[in-house]
Write an enzyme that holds these catalytic residues in place. Structure first.
Site, mmCIF file in Angstrom:
data_model
loop_
_atom_site.group_PDB
_atom_site.id
_atom_site.type_symbol
_atom_site.label_atom_id
_atom_site.label_comp_id
_atom_site.label_asym_id
_atom_site.label_seq_id
_atom_site.Cartn_x
_atom_site.Cartn_y
_atom_site.Cartn_z
ATOM 1 N N CYS A 57 -18.808 50.086 -0.316
ATOM 2 C CA CYS A 57 -19.049 49.112 0.884
ATOM 3 C C CYS A 57 -20.185 48.270 0.290
ATOM 4 C CB CYS A 57 -19.513 49.916 2.191
ATOM 5 S SG CYS A 57 -20.380 48.731 3.413
ATOM 6 N N CYS A 78 -28.488 38.964 7.854
ATOM 7 C CA CYS A 78 -27.641 38.060 8.698
ATOM 8 C C CYS A 78 -27.868 37.246 9.551
ATOM 9 C CB CYS A 78 -26.604 39.378 8.940
ATOM 10 S SG CYS A 78 -24.975 38.684 10.029
ATOM 11 N N GLY A 115 -24.656 41.320 6.033
ATOM 12 C CA GLY A 115 -24.076 39.903 6.162
ATOM 13 C C GLY A 115 -22.783 39.555 6.705
ATOM 14 N N GLU A 116 -22.331 38.608 7.170
ATOM 15 C CA GLU A 116 -21.302 38.097 7.719
ATOM 16 C C GLU A 116 -20.345 37.533 6.362
ATOM 17 O OE1 GLU A 116 -17.831 36.671 8.608
ATOM 18 O OE2 GLU A 116 -18.826 37.794 10.433
ATOM 19 N N SER A 140 -14.706 42.445 6.858
ATOM 20 C CA SER A 140 -15.037 42.458 7.975
ATOM 21 C C SER A 140 -15.919 41.075 8.600
ATOM 22 C CB SER A 140 -16.086 43.613 8.295
ATOM 23 O OG SER A 140 -16.325 43.845 9.806
ATOM 24 N N SER A 198 -14.689 42.175 14.300
ATOM 25 C CA SER A 198 -15.466 43.010 15.112
ATOM 26 C C SER A 198 -15.339 42.382 16.618
ATOM 27 C CB SER A 198 -16.761 42.677 14.698
ATOM 28 O OG SER A 198 -17.270 43.254 13.541
ATOM 29 N N LEU A 199 -14.612 43.269 17.450
ATOM 30 C CA LEU A 199 -14.140 42.795 18.836
ATOM 31 C C LEU A 199 -15.110 43.319 19.873
ATOM 32 C CD1 LEU A 199 -12.075 40.993 20.282
ATOM 33 C CD2 LEU A 199 -10.722 43.282 20.710
ATOM 34 N N HIS A 200 -15.012 44.499 19.999
ATOM 35 C CA HIS A 200 -16.319 45.368 20.754
ATOM 36 C C HIS A 200 -16.294 44.865 22.294
ATOM 37 C CE1 HIS A 200 -17.474 46.422 16.853
ATOM 38 N NE2 HIS A 200 -18.069 45.187 16.555
ATOM 39 N N ASN A 204 -23.726 53.572 15.973
ATOM 40 C CA ASN A 204 -24.924 54.074 15.330
ATOM 41 C C ASN A 204 -26.075 53.428 16.081
ATOM 42 O OD1 ASN A 204 -24.490 55.865 12.945
ATOM 43 N ND2 ASN A 204 -23.347 53.962 12.173
#
Length: 344
Positions: A101, A108, A159-160, A191, A214-216, A290
Site C-alpha cells: 500500500c 490529504c 492522499g487522494e 482508491s 469510497s462510497l460509505h 478503524n
C-alpha cells in the site's frame, strides 16, 4: 530539493545519459539498479557519472525510518522523504501474493471524517518517483531466493490519488513498464473518494487498473456528513463515471463502505445499498471502521458487519467483509504518521 531520478521512464533515463556524454548501456545499468531499490551511490556505474548524478538528483528520495510488524505478518513503514516530510505504507501478505500500500500525497485535503490522513490537511503532492520508490525499497526487502517481493500495489495510503493525477498517472506507467518492477495494471488498485472528472480521464488512458470508490453511504445527504467531496459530486454522477470506466476498461469497479455505528450500518442502509447497486458490474468491500482518536465515529461489531453482509448477499450483490490486517500496529491510514509527528 534535488530532482528524483525515479521520476524518469527508461527512455527518459536513456536521453539523460546520452545528454551527459555517456554510452547508452549505462542507462540500463542505472535503471536496473534503481528498480532493485538501490541508492544512486550503491549502483555499479563509473565514479564520474555517479558524482554528476548526485549533484542534481537525490541519492535516496524515500527511506524507511521505522517498521512495525503485526502478529499476522503485516508490516507498516514510516517513510522519510528528502525534504523531511513523513508518509507511511503497509506490506500485506496474502496467499495470492504480496501487496504494498503506497501513499500519493503528504496528508490529504479531502477531509473525510473517518480518516486520520486528512487531519493536518494537504502538505504537498508526491512525485511519481516518490510513489514508485515506496514499492521499490519494500520490494528489495522481501524479494530474493524463494521469497516473493511486491506482486500487487494499492494506492490507498495517505492522499487522494486522483487529486495528484499527473504524478499518479506517470507512476502507473512506470511501475507497470516492462524491464522495471513490472507490476501489471490488473494487479494495481486505485482508491478514490470520487473525483468524477478524473475517473473519466483515467478511463481514457487505457490502463486497466482496479478502481475502488469510497462510497460509505446511500444518499448524498448522508455521504456529505462524513465526506465533504459529496457536496461537489453526487452519487448519481459517480455511478455514471463508474459505468464509463467499466465500458472503457472492462474492469468491474469496487465500492468501499465503512460501517459506522449509528450512521450507515443498519438493515435499512443495507437494503438501500442493494437497491442502489444491484445489477451493476461491481463489488462491495465492507470495512470495519478503524476508530480515529480525534474523531467521534464508532465502529460496528463483527456480528453487525456480517449481518449487513448477509442482507447484501441475499439481495444479489457481490460483497465481502474486508479482512482486518495489521490492526495491532496503528491500522488506520495516517495513524502511525500522526503519532510520530506528535512525539517528534
Amino acid at each position: 530539493m534535488k530532482k528524483i531520478l525515479q521520476d524518469l521512464s527508461f527512455s527518459e533515463l536513456e536521453n539523460l545519459i546520452l545528454s551527459l556524454g555517456e554510452k547508452k548501456f549505462r542507462a540500463r545499468q542505472l535503471y536496473d539498479g534503481l528498480m532493485q531499490g538501490k541508492k544512486i551511490s550503491a549502483i555499479n556505474i563509473s565514479a564520474r557519472l555517479r558524482e554528476t548524478l548526485l549533484n542534481d538528483y537525490e541519492d535516496e528520495p524515500v527511506k524507511i525510518i521505522q517498521t512495525l510488524t503485526s502478529s499476522d505478518g503485516t508490516e507498516k513503514y514510516l517513510f522519510s522523504l528528502a525534504d523531511g516530510n513523513i508518509i507511511e505504507g503497509v506490506f500485506m501478505k496474502y496467499k495470492y501474493g504480496n501487496t504494498q500500500c503506497v501513499s500519493t500525497q503528504v496528508g490529504c485535503r479531502m477531509g473525510c471524517k473517518f480518516c486520520a490522513s486528512t487531519l493536518g490537511g494537504l502538505v504537498r503532492n508526491l512525485s511519481s518517483g516518490e510513489i514508485l520508490s515506496q514499492a521499490l525499497i519494500v520490494n528489495a526487502l522481501h524479494a530474493g531466493g524463494n521469497r516473493r517481493g511486491v506482486t500487487n500495489v494499492v494506492l490507498m495510503g495517505s492522499g487522494e490519488p486522483l487529486d495528484n493525477y499527473e504524478n499518479v498517472l506517470a507512476f502507473l506507467k512506470n511501475v507497470s513498464a516492462e524491464g522495471g518492477i513490472g507490476i501489471s495494471p490488473r494487479n494495481i488498485s486505485l482508491s478514490t473518494c470520487g473525483l468524477v472528472p478524473k475517473i473519466y480521464a483515467l478511463a481514457d488512458e487505457g490502463l486497466p487498473v482496479n478502481m475502488t470508490v469510497s462510497l460509505h453511504q446511500i444518499t448524498d445527504e448522508g455521504r456529505a456528513r462524513t465526506m465533504p467531496i459529496a457536496k461537489k459530486y453526487p452519487i448519481a454522477e459517480i455511478l455514471k463515471a463508474c459505468e464509463y470506466y467499466f465500458d472503457k476498461t472492462g474492469r468491474r469497479y469496487i465500492f468501499e463502505y465503512s460501517l459506522i455505528k449509528g450512521e450507515n450500518a443498519d438493515k435499512a442502509h443495507a437494503e438501500g445499498l442493494v437497491k442502489l447497486l444491484k445489477g451493476r458490474p461491481c463489488h462491495v468491500n465492507l470495512i470495519r471502521l478503524n476508530a480515529v482518536e480525534e474523531r467521534s465515529l464508532k465502529p460496528v461489531t463483527d456480528k453487525e458487519a456480517y449481518a449487513f453482509l448477509s442482507v447484501l448477499e441475499k439481495g444479489g450483490l457481490s460483497a465481502t467483509v474486508r479482512r482486518s490486517m495489521g490492526s495491532d500496529i496503528a491500522g488506520a491510514c495516517g495513524q502511525l504518521r500522526a503519532g510520530y509527528l506528535k512525539d517528534s
